[in-house]
Write a protein that holds these residues in place. Sequence first.
Motif, PDB file in Angstrom:
ATOM      1  N   PRO A  72       6.252   3.259  16.607  1.00  0.00           N
ATOM      2  CA  PRO A  72       4.813   3.307  16.880  1.00  0.00           C
ATOM      3  C   PRO A  72       4.436   3.210  18.353  1.00  0.00           C
ATOM      4  O   PRO A  72       3.264   3.061  18.680  1.00  0.00           O
ATOM      5  CB  PRO A  72       4.301   2.062  16.150  1.00  0.00           C
ATOM      6  N   TRP A  73       5.442   3.260  19.242  1.00  0.00           N
ATOM      7  CA  TRP A  73       5.147   2.953  20.640  1.00  0.00           C
ATOM      8  C   TRP A  73       4.319   4.026  21.319  1.00  0.00           C
ATOM      9  O   TRP A  73       3.468   3.718  22.170  1.00  0.00           O
ATOM     10  CB  TRP A  73       6.452   2.668  21.381  1.00  0.00           C
ATOM     11  N   ALA A  74       4.537   5.292  20.979  1.00  0.00           N
ATOM     12  CA  ALA A  74       3.681   6.336  21.548  1.00  0.00           C
ATOM     13  C   ALA A  74       2.230   6.091  21.153  1.00  0.00           C
ATOM     14  O   ALA A  74       1.316   6.175  21.992  1.00  0.00           O
ATOM     15  CB  ALA A  74       4.143   7.711  21.077  1.00  0.00           C
ATOM     16  N   SER A  75       2.013   5.757  19.888  1.00  0.00           N
ATOM     17  CA  SER A  75       0.646   5.493  19.421  1.00  0.00           C
ATOM     18  C   SER A  75       0.056   4.247  20.076  1.00  0.00           C
ATOM     19  O   SER A  75      -1.138   4.206  20.390  1.00  0.00           O
ATOM     20  CB  SER A  75       0.634   5.328  17.894  1.00  0.00           C
ATOM     21  N   ARG A  76       0.878   3.239  20.284  1.00  0.00           N
ATOM     22  CA  ARG A  76       0.360   2.030  20.926  1.00  0.00           C
ATOM     23  C   ARG A  76      -0.092   2.316  22.356  1.00  0.00           C
ATOM     24  O   ARG A  76      -1.141   1.813  22.793  1.00  0.00           O
ATOM     25  CB  ARG A  76       1.415   0.916  20.911  1.00  0.00           C
ATOM     26  N   LEU A  77       0.674   3.124  23.088  1.00  0.00           N
ATOM     27  CA  LEU A  77       0.256   3.445  24.455  1.00  0.00           C
ATOM     28  C   LEU A  77      -1.032   4.262  24.460  1.00  0.00           C
ATOM     29  O   LEU A  77      -1.897   4.059  25.313  1.00  0.00           O
ATOM     30  CB  LEU A  77       1.369   4.196  25.202  1.00  0.00           C
ATOM     31  N   VAL A  78      -1.166   5.173  23.487  1.00  0.00           N
ATOM     32  CA  VAL A  78      -2.390   5.988  23.409  1.00  0.00           C
ATOM     33  C   VAL A  78      -3.595   5.116  23.073  1.00  0.00           C
ATOM     34  O   VAL A  78      -4.644   5.191  23.726  1.00  0.00           O
ATOM     35  CB  VAL A  78      -2.223   7.109  22.370  1.00  0.00           C
ATOM     36  N   LEU A  79      -3.460   4.263  22.066  1.00  0.00           N
ATOM     37  CA  LEU A  79      -4.614   3.512  21.550  1.00  0.00           C
ATOM     38  C   LEU A  79      -4.882   2.206  22.298  1.00  0.00           C
ATOM     39  O   LEU A  79      -6.014   1.740  22.323  1.00  0.00           O
ATOM     40  CB  LEU A  79      -4.410   3.222  20.059  1.00  0.00           C
ATOM     41  N   GLU A  80      -3.857   1.631  22.898  1.00  0.00           N
ATOM     42  CA  GLU A  80      -4.035   0.343  23.571  1.00  0.00           C
ATOM     43  C   GLU A  80      -4.044   0.443  25.090  1.00  0.00           C
ATOM     44  O   GLU A  80      -4.538  -0.471  25.765  1.00  0.00           O
ATOM     45  CB  GLU A  80      -2.927  -0.632  23.152  1.00  0.00           C
ATOM     46  N   ALA A  81      -3.492   1.539  25.620  1.00  0.00           N
ATOM     47  CA  ALA A  81      -3.373   1.620  27.079  1.00  0.00           C
ATOM     48  C   ALA A  81      -3.996   2.888  27.661  1.00  0.00           C
ATOM     49  O   ALA A  81      -3.859   3.148  28.854  1.00  0.00           O
ATOM     50  CB  ALA A  81      -1.894   1.548  27.477  1.00  0.00           C
ATOM     51  N   GLY A  82      -4.665   3.669  26.821  1.00  0.00           N
ATOM     52  CA  GLY A  82      -5.380   4.840  27.330  1.00  0.00           C
ATOM     53  C   GLY A  82      -4.513   6.031  27.683  1.00  0.00           C
ATOM     54  O   GLY A  82      -4.955   6.925  28.407  1.00  0.00           O
ATOM     55  N   ALA A  83      -3.284   6.059  27.174  1.00  0.00           N
ATOM     56  CA  ALA A  83      -2.408   7.203  27.453  1.00  0.00           C
ATOM     57  C   ALA A  83      -2.884   8.439  26.694  1.00  0.00           C
ATOM     58  O   ALA A  83      -3.651   8.342  25.732  1.00  0.00           O
ATOM     59  CB  ALA A  83      -0.977   6.869  27.045  1.00  0.00           C
ATOM     60  N   LYS A  84      -2.402   9.581  27.117  1.00  0.00           N
ATOM     61  CA  LYS A  84      -2.646  10.820  26.381  1.00  0.00           C
ATOM     62  C   LYS A  84      -1.316  11.540  26.191  1.00  0.00           C
ATOM     63  O   LYS A  84      -0.334  11.281  26.912  1.00  0.00           O
ATOM     64  CB  LYS A  84      -3.651  11.717  27.110  1.00  0.00           C
ATOM     65  N   VAL A  85      -1.264  12.428  25.220  1.00  0.00           N
ATOM     66  CA  VAL A  85      -0.020  13.124  24.887  1.00  0.00           C
ATOM     67  C   VAL A  85       0.127  14.360  25.761  1.00  0.00           C
ATOM     68  O   VAL A  85      -0.744  15.228  25.790  1.00  0.00           O
ATOM     69  CB  VAL A  85      -0.005  13.523  23.395  1.00  0.00           C
ATOM     70  N   LEU A  86       1.256  14.433  26.479  1.00  0.00           N
ATOM     71  CA  LEU A  86       1.568  15.644  27.227  1.00  0.00           C
ATOM     72  C   LEU A  86       2.494  16.550  26.407  1.00  0.00           C
ATOM     73  O   LEU A  86       2.347  17.769  26.417  1.00  0.00           O
ATOM     74  CB  LEU A  86       2.237  15.305  28.564  1.00  0.00           C
ATOM     75  N   VAL A  87       3.432  15.934  25.679  1.00  0.00           N
ATOM     76  CA  VAL A  87       4.372  16.693  24.851  1.00  0.00           C
ATOM     77  C   VAL A  87       4.581  15.964  23.529  1.00  0.00           C
ATOM     78  O   VAL A  87       4.886  14.773  23.520  1.00  0.00           O
ATOM     79  CB  VAL A  87       5.746  16.859  25.541  1.00  0.00           C
ATOM     80  N   ASP A  88       4.404  16.678  22.419  1.00  0.00           N
ATOM     81  CA  ASP A  88       4.848  16.178  21.119  1.00  0.00           C
ATOM     82  C   ASP A  88       6.179  16.871  20.852  1.00  0.00           C
ATOM     83  O   ASP A  88       6.248  18.101  20.823  1.00  0.00           O
ATOM     84  CB  ASP A  88       3.837  16.524  20.021  1.00  0.00           C
ATOM     85  N   GLU A  89       7.246  16.082  20.681  1.00  0.00           N
ATOM     86  CA  GLU A  89       8.580  16.675  20.615  1.00  0.00           C
ATOM     87  C   GLU A  89       8.731  17.680  19.482  1.00  0.00           C
ATOM     88  O   GLU A  89       9.517  18.631  19.585  1.00  0.00           O
ATOM     89  CB  GLU A  89       9.657  15.590  20.498  1.00  0.00           C
ATOM     90  N   LYS A  90       7.978  17.504  18.409  1.00  0.00           N
ATOM     91  CA  LYS A  90       8.118  18.455  17.297  1.00  0.00           C
ATOM     92  C   LYS A  90       7.731  19.875  17.715  1.00  0.00           C
ATOM     93  O   LYS A  90       8.197  20.851  17.116  1.00  0.00           O
ATOM     94  CB  LYS A  90       7.296  18.005  16.091  1.00  0.00           C
ATOM     95  N   ASP A  91       6.902  19.998  18.756  1.00  0.00           N
ATOM     96  CA  ASP A  91       6.506  21.326  19.224  1.00  0.00           C
ATOM     97  C   ASP A  91       7.645  22.050  19.931  1.00  0.00           C
ATOM     98  O   ASP A  91       7.547  23.254  20.211  1.00  0.00           O
ATOM     99  CB  ASP A  91       5.312  21.216  20.176  1.00  0.00           C
ATOM    100  N   LEU A  92       8.736  21.332  20.223  1.00  0.00           N
ATOM    101  CA  LEU A  92       9.869  21.921  20.933  1.00  0.00           C
ATOM    102  C   LEU A  92      10.961  22.416  19.991  1.00  0.00           C
ATOM    103  O   LEU A  92      11.964  22.977  20.440  1.00  0.00           O
ATOM    104  CB  LEU A  92      10.473  20.886  21.899  1.00  0.00           C
ATOM    105  N   TRP A  93      10.767  22.212  18.666  1.00  0.00           N
ATOM    106  CA  TRP A  93      11.804  22.548  17.695  1.00  0.00           C
ATOM    107  C   TRP A  93      11.305  23.571  16.673  1.00  0.00           C
ATOM    108  O   TRP A  93      10.126  23.558  16.324  1.00  0.00           O
ATOM    109  CB  TRP A  93      12.262  21.288  16.949  1.00  0.00           C
ATOM    110  N   PRO A  94      12.194  24.433  16.187  1.00  0.00           N
ATOM    111  CA  PRO A  94      11.801  25.414  15.169  1.00  0.00           C
ATOM    112  C   PRO A  94      11.225  24.735  13.931  1.00  0.00           C
ATOM    113  O   PRO A  94      11.810  23.785  13.400  1.00  0.00           O
ATOM    114  CB  PRO A  94      13.124  26.116  14.820  1.00  0.00           C
ATOM    115  N   GLY A  95      10.062  25.194  13.514  1.00  0.00           N
ATOM    116  CA  GLY A  95       9.426  24.619  12.337  1.00  0.00           C
ATOM    117  C   GLY A  95       8.922  23.204  12.540  1.00  0.00           C
ATOM    118  O   GLY A  95       8.488  22.549  11.582  1.00  0.00           O
ATOM    119  N   GLY A  96       8.972  22.720  13.775  1.00  0.00           N
ATOM    120  CA  GLY A  96       8.482  21.374  14.066  1.00  0.00           C
ATOM    121  C   GLY A  96       9.362  20.270  13.523  1.00  0.00           C
ATOM    122  O   GLY A  96       8.932  19.112  13.461  1.00  0.00           O
ATOM    123  N   GLN A  97      10.608  20.580  13.148  1.00  0.00           N
ATOM    124  CA  GLN A  97      11.482  19.577  12.551  1.00  0.00           C
ATOM    125  C   GLN A  97      12.692  19.287  13.433  1.00  0.00           C
ATOM    126  O   GLN A  97      13.347  20.211  13.930  1.00  0.00           O
ATOM    127  CB  GLN A  97      11.970  20.040  11.171  1.00  0.00           C
TER     128      GLN A  97
END
Length: 339
Positions: free
Chosen positions: A186-211
Amino acid sequence: MSALAVVTGCSRADRSEDSATATDQGPAAEVRLGYFPNVTHASALIGLDQNLFAQHLGNTKLVPTKFNAGPEEVNALLGGSLDIGFIGSGPAINAYAQSGGEAVRLIAGATSGGAQLVVQPSINTPQDLQGKTVASPQLGNTQDVSLKKWIADQKLSDVKVQNIDNALTLDQFKSGAIQAAWLPEPWASRLVLEAGAKVLVDEKDLWPGGQFPTTVLIVRTQFLKEHPATVTAILQGLLDANTLAASDPAKAKTAVNNQLQQLTGKALATATLDRAWQGIQLTTDPLAGQFPQLAQDQVTAGVKDKAPDVAGFADLTLLNTVLAQAGKPAVSASGLDKK
């Protein structure tokens, strides 16, 4: 002496002989099961909270063992102090390679997805990371390799990667000491929701079929040969956990949070758990076809000089038996079951 030192003191021939001569000895007296207090290890957390593993183990004692990152769990597996482990795909490959393809086998998947590169609000492009410090959980772990491979692909020449424990990363990000982090849930979500971070890359977007395999299940080869019934019981509990997550997500999330509360002393906020949950897919399929690429990524990332050989790594025989008994389709070893 570390567990790794102990195991590396044994010759490969010794390990091969142990595995080759191992025979079915019936259910084990106990099974030591490793896992992390992360949402990406939800299958393990659900299985423990709902006693799903224990229900199948009979008289075998379940000994849950918490780890915080893959490399230390690898040491425990190779040192013989752990039998089966929920672990990231990167350290899983390393455990196999370090033992010359002898000590461990990939027996199931657990989680696909659930890792993101989150950044300070002022960072809008990969190039904005030049001269910045980016955190990953531990040297050579799954997210560390993914981050360094991505940095290489982006041709970024001046990014400092710092290995920081996930809990400390949150504080470091809040203070501005680091400007980005590639993290599992949950650490990516904690940084977004508790520390104001934003997503630059979601790793699933780098793989075929998102998996891609974030968390898999590996076992000591000798334990697999000596106690297949016990390994089967763990796989049945894994399938039960994933089935519960699909049929009753609210109950599954409550189970995960119960375990996180016990393990870390603090439950996740509902919004954090909900966001993290959306980013993962629980699956017994280890997505074996991705492992040659994951091995090559270690070279691109500069973690290894040569891609680890993953031929022979997978043994999905027991998993596919469990799936067949449940009326579910078999999963493919994608050739990783052959040397």
